[in-house]
Design an enzyme around this catalytic site. Structure first.
Site, PDB file in Angstrom:
ATOM      1  N   HIS A 153       0.835  -1.218   0.000  1.00 30.27           N
ATOM      2  CA  HIS A 153       0.000   0.000   0.000  1.00 30.27           C
ATOM      3  C   HIS A 153       0.869   1.269   0.000  1.00 30.27           C
ATOM      4  O   HIS A 153       0.411   2.328   0.431  1.00 30.27           O
ATOM      5  CB  HIS A 153      -0.952   0.043   1.202  1.00 30.27           C
ATOM      6  CG  HIS A 153      -1.677  -1.242   1.451  1.00 30.27           C
ATOM      7  ND1 HIS A 153      -2.932  -1.497   0.953  1.00 30.27           N
ATOM      8  CD2 HIS A 153      -1.308  -2.370   2.112  1.00 30.27           C
ATOM      9  CE1 HIS A 153      -3.311  -2.719   1.324  1.00 30.27           C
ATOM     10  NE2 HIS A 153      -2.335  -3.275   2.017  1.00 30.27           N
ATOM     11  N   SER A 274      14.929  22.496 -15.376  1.00 30.39           N
ATOM     12  CA  SER A 274      13.722  23.296 -15.591  1.00 30.39           C
ATOM     13  C   SER A 274      14.131  24.639 -16.163  1.00 30.39           C
ATOM     14  O   SER A 274      15.172  25.184 -15.813  1.00 30.39           O
ATOM     15  CB  SER A 274      12.989  23.490 -14.270  1.00 30.39           C
ATOM     16  OG  SER A 274      12.142  24.631 -14.346  1.00 30.39           O
ATOM     17  N   LYS A 280      15.936  22.333 -10.135  1.00 28.94           N
ATOM     18  CA  LYS A 280      15.247  21.098 -10.507  1.00 28.94           C
ATOM     19  C   LYS A 280      16.118  20.110 -11.265  1.00 28.94           C
ATOM     20  O   LYS A 280      16.975  20.466 -12.050  1.00 28.94           O
ATOM     21  CB  LYS A 280      14.048  21.432 -11.407  1.00 28.94           C
ATOM     22  CG  LYS A 280      12.959  22.185 -10.679  1.00 28.94           C
ATOM     23  CD  LYS A 280      11.989  21.270  -9.985  1.00 28.94           C
ATOM     24  CE  LYS A 280      10.902  20.860 -10.961  1.00 28.94           C
ATOM     25  NZ  LYS A 280       9.929  20.006 -10.297  1.00 28.94           N
ATOM     26  N   GLU A 287       9.637   9.139 -16.550  1.00 28.68           N
ATOM     27  CA  GLU A 287       8.228   9.516 -16.759  1.00 28.68           C
ATOM     28  C   GLU A 287       7.757   9.099 -18.146  1.00 28.68           C
ATOM     29  O   GLU A 287       6.629   8.625 -18.323  1.00 28.68           O
ATOM     30  CB  GLU A 287       8.070  11.022 -16.592  1.00 28.68           C
ATOM     31  CG  GLU A 287       8.351  11.509 -15.175  1.00 28.68           C
ATOM     32  CD  GLU A 287       8.458  13.019 -15.127  1.00 28.68           C
ATOM     33  OE1 GLU A 287       7.434  13.680 -14.945  1.00 28.68           O
ATOM     34  OE2 GLU A 287       9.582  13.549 -15.279  1.00 28.68           O
TER      35      GLU A 287
END
Ligand code: ARG
Length: 455
Positions: A153, A274, A280, A287
């Site tokens: 979980h 970024s 970043k 992704e």
């Protein structure tokens, strides 16, 4: 090609909807290989002369050379790869080129070319999966003792090792590779010689062409030969399952890379910055691998819907089979390569992982198991006592190993000092020596087995 029957040229829209050369040019190599095998068979069985065959073979070789050099003229007016090759052959060797299409139709020709392409894609994917597994096994071996939290979980559950976690993916990718091998074995029958749909009146030797093209045997029903695309559906199914596995690992990389987890670092090779936030470092490759399953599963859906309800035998609908398959395997192969790159590149933060491995009372099960083994309590009673211990530790703001012995003895008189030996994450992981368990000894045994399988 059909000027005998037709006197007018097709409407521009007809050509626009009908033309497939822009994508089926990717079957060029398979088309030439199939034609060479067919020509050799036609000569061997006396359907064409050996002089005609020699001219056709050298013409096809010249075309293959043009394709390799990038000079082959792909032309929309010849619709698809099959007619482009045949038209070029005629320009090169003259009317004898017309003998190549004896005892053959574009229906068995495209079924053959596509089967060859999908077979190669399955082989490439299986090989790339083995490469990815090899990287995972190498990293797992280096981290067979590296502790991390195991989750259920996405909540801390029990300590595991990073090596064990990586080896879970080795198992998944092993099944994925075997699915591609299974699909390959089932698709490895040659449709060539089925002709348009009914077979051929010429004395074709289908065994000969099947063998020349690396098939196990010819397909047994000419109608099925030109109608079947389940080999592509099966390959796309295998690709979709594989892509879901890739997406799960990609998601974990994304999570592990967050400062909140901080389990791993990815180098500059597989991350981006970024344009506005200088601090970043984004896991874009992970992704995108996570996202590719959309395209790949979409391809399976697309081709399934194209094939659904099609009457036998060939229908032009089936020309729509190629784009989804090309797209899916392009996406899958890129994902497999990028994932192998990321797994090789990632650096675990061993201290942070180990600290997290002990958080969230992750050794509570070890406490309960100790009560069962040492005090012979029923597991349910042990579970209850342990729950109370967790509650007390939470109140005192300590972890289980930080509970004073008196607190534990208040829950059960029999608890002694040696309970603390099982409450560390390292002891917890090391104790799980059941076959396939997270104990470093077990993980190393699985690594050894896979190294033998993969080499
Ligand atoms: N370009 C066609 C395809 O991809 C080749 C087969 C055409 N056959 C036909 N009967 N029109 O399916």
């Amino acid at each position: 090609m059909w000027g005998g029957r037709f006197s007018a040229r097709p409407d521009a829209l007809m050509q626009a909807i009908n033309v497939s050369i822009s994508f089926d040019k990717r079957l060029a190599g398979q088309d030439i290989a199939g034609s060479k095998a067919h020509a050799a068979m036609l000569a061997k069985t006396g359907v064409i002369s050996s002089e005609a065959e020699a001219q056709i073979q050298s013409g096809l070789d010249a075309i293959a050379a043009e394709m390799a050099a990038g000079t082959f003229p792909f032309r929309d007016e010849f619709e698809d790869i099959h007619m482009n090759v045949e038209a070029r052959l005629r320009e090169m060797i003259g009317p004898v080129a017309g003998r190549l299409h004896t005892a053959r139709s574009r229906n068995d020709q495209v079924a053959l070319d596509f089967r060859l392409w999908v077979r190669e894609a399955c082989d490439r994917s299986a090989a790339q999966l083995v490469a990815l597994q090899t990287v995972l096994v190498t990293r797992a071996e280096a981290h067979a003792d590296t502790l991390m939290p195991g989750f259920t979980h996405l909540q801390p559950a029990q300590p595991v090792t990073f090596g064990h976690h990586l080896m879970a993916y080795v198992e998944m990718f092993g099944r994925d590779a075997s699915r591609f091998r299974d699909a390959r074995a089932r698709m490895n029958e040659s449709p060539l010689g089925a002709a348009a749909l009914a077979g051929s009146p010429f004395p074709v030797d289908r065994q000969m062409t099947a063998k020349a093209l690396g098939f196990d045997r010819p397909t047994a029903n000419s109608l099925d030969s030109v109608s079947a695309r389940d080999f592509a559906l099966e390959a796309l199914s295998a690709a979709s399952i594989c892509a879901t596995h890739l997406s799960r690992l990609a998601e974990e990389i994304v999570i592990w890379m967050t400062p909140q987890f901080g389990f791993i670092k990815l180098g500059d090779a597989f991350t981006t910055g970024s344009s506005i936030m200088p601090q970043k470092k984004n896991p874009d490759a992970a992704e995108l691998v996570r996202a590719k399953v959309g395209r790949i599963l979409g391809s399976l859906t697309s081709l399934t819907v194209v094939m659904k309800g099609l009457p036998l035998a060939y229908s032009k609908d089936m020309q729509e089979d190629k784009v989804p398959v090309f797209e899916a395997f392009d996406a899958l192969e890129l994902s497999l390569l990028a994932m192998a790159g990321m797994v090789a590149d990632l650096e675990p933060n061993i201290e942070k992982m180990a600290a997290a491995a002990g958080a969230g009372f992750s050794t509570a099960t070890d406490l309960a198991d100790w009560l069962v083994r040492t005090l012979d309590l029923p597991f349910r009673d042990a579970h209850h006592i342990t729950g109370a211990a967790v509650k007390r530790a939470e109140q005192l703001g300590v972890d289980l190993a930080g509970l004073p012995l008196a607190e534990l003895q208040a829950l059960n008189q029999g608890i002694g000092e040696d309970i603390f030996k099982v409450l560390t994450p390292a002891a917890s992981a090391a104790s799980r020596v059941s076959y396939g368990g997270t104990a470093p000894s077990q993980v190393r045994a699985q690594i050894k087995r896979w190294k033998e399988t993969l080499s």
